[in-house]
Design an enzyme around this catalytic site. Sequence first.
Site, PDB file in Angstrom:
ATOM      1  N   HIS A  55       0.839  -1.260  -0.242  1.00 30.45           N
ATOM      2  CA  HIS A  55      -0.166  -0.225   0.148  1.00 30.45           C
ATOM      3  C   HIS A  55       0.831   1.265   0.128  1.00 30.45           C
ATOM      4  O   HIS A  55       2.157   1.099   0.243  1.00 30.45           O
ATOM      5  CB  HIS A  55      -0.876   0.202   1.084  1.00 30.45           C
TER       6      HIS A  55
HETATM    7  P1  TYD Z   1      -1.569  -2.630   7.421  1.00 30.96           P
HETATM    8  O1  TYD Z   1      -1.132  -1.330   7.694  1.00 30.96           O
HETATM    9  O2  TYD Z   1      -2.353  -2.838   6.293  1.00 30.96           O
HETATM   10  O3  TYD Z   1      -0.462  -3.731   7.667  1.00 30.96           O
HETATM   11  P2  TYD Z   1       1.024  -3.954   6.906  1.00 30.96           P
HETATM   12  O4  TYD Z   1       1.278  -2.766   5.939  1.00 30.96           O
HETATM   13  O5  TYD Z   1       1.934  -4.451   7.909  1.00 30.96           O
HETATM   14  O6  TYD Z   1       0.686  -5.305   6.053  1.00 30.96           O
HETATM   15  O7  TYD Z   1      -2.531  -2.899   8.439  1.00 30.96           O
HETATM   16  C1  TYD Z   1      -2.927  -4.410   8.764  1.00 30.96           C
HETATM   17  C2  TYD Z   1      -4.308  -4.328   9.583  1.00 30.96           C
HETATM   18  O8  TYD Z   1      -4.012  -3.825  11.034  1.00 30.96           O
HETATM   19  C3  TYD Z   1      -5.496  -3.488   9.103  1.00 30.96           C
HETATM   20  O9  TYD Z   1      -6.532  -3.996   9.083  1.00 30.96           O
HETATM   21  C4  TYD Z   1      -5.423  -2.067   9.843  1.00 30.96           C
HETATM   22  C5  TYD Z   1      -4.533  -2.631  11.270  1.00 30.96           C
HETATM   23  N1  TYD Z   1      -3.970  -1.513  11.856  1.00 30.96           N
HETATM   24  C6  TYD Z   1      -4.305  -1.082  12.940  1.00 30.96           C
HETATM   25  O10 TYD Z   1      -5.744  -1.064  13.436  1.00 30.96           O
HETATM   26  N2  TYD Z   1      -3.688  -0.028  13.497  1.00 30.96           N
HETATM   27  C7  TYD Z   1      -2.267   0.104  13.028  1.00 30.96           C
HETATM   28  O11 TYD Z   1      -1.581   1.078  13.641  1.00 30.96           O
HETATM   29  C8  TYD Z   1      -1.887  -0.312  11.901  1.00 30.96           C
HETATM   30  C9  TYD Z   1      -0.419  -0.139  11.377  1.00 30.96           C
HETATM   31  C10 TYD Z   1      -2.735  -1.401  11.354  1.00 30.96           C
END
Ligand code: TYD
Length: 139
Positions: A55
């Site tokens: 992302h």
């Molecule tokens: P995401 O940022 O997409 O993870 P990565 O980039 O590590 O693959 O987040 C994964 C899930 O966690 C998504 O449902 C959102 C949640 N999340 C939170 O609730 N708070 C946070 O601070 C973060 C980073 C993610």
Amino acid sequence: MKQSSVHDCHLISLPKIGTPEGNISAINEYIEVPFSLNRIYYLYDVPVGEKRGGHGHKELRQLIVAACGSFSVVLDDGKQKVTHHLNRPYQGLIIVPGIWRELEDFSYGSICLVLASDSYCEDDYIRNYNQFLKYKLCL
Ligand code: TYD
């Protein structure tokens, strides 16, 4: 930041205070990182072979540190890609807004520490790569 490039992201050296009992690295807002620190989160128990990220962010700034073990961060600004392999707890990667990132090649037991400029906001994410390209190219 629509105009940002992968070259606006860079590795920084964090201070390492070495003692015979072990090392300490400290990170302060506006000293080691050029933004305010409003959130810390960390990835752990990432299965070997798994990928994270996938992302971009419109406004969020981040510092990523391999607090334990190693992993790779692939940065993509829609035109160029650069891969950074993080494997030292006293080294960090600053990621500016407007960069697509994928994290991969996690070693077993690794910990990806993220210091972020803002609290979690799903509206700040661009999770679709084609939408990211449209955002960057102002289409
Ligand atoms: P995401 O940022 O997409 O993870 P990565 O980039 O590590 O693959 O987040 C994964 C899930 O966690 C998504 O449902 C959102 C949640 N999340 C939170 O609730 N708070 C946070 O601070 C973060 C980073 C993610």
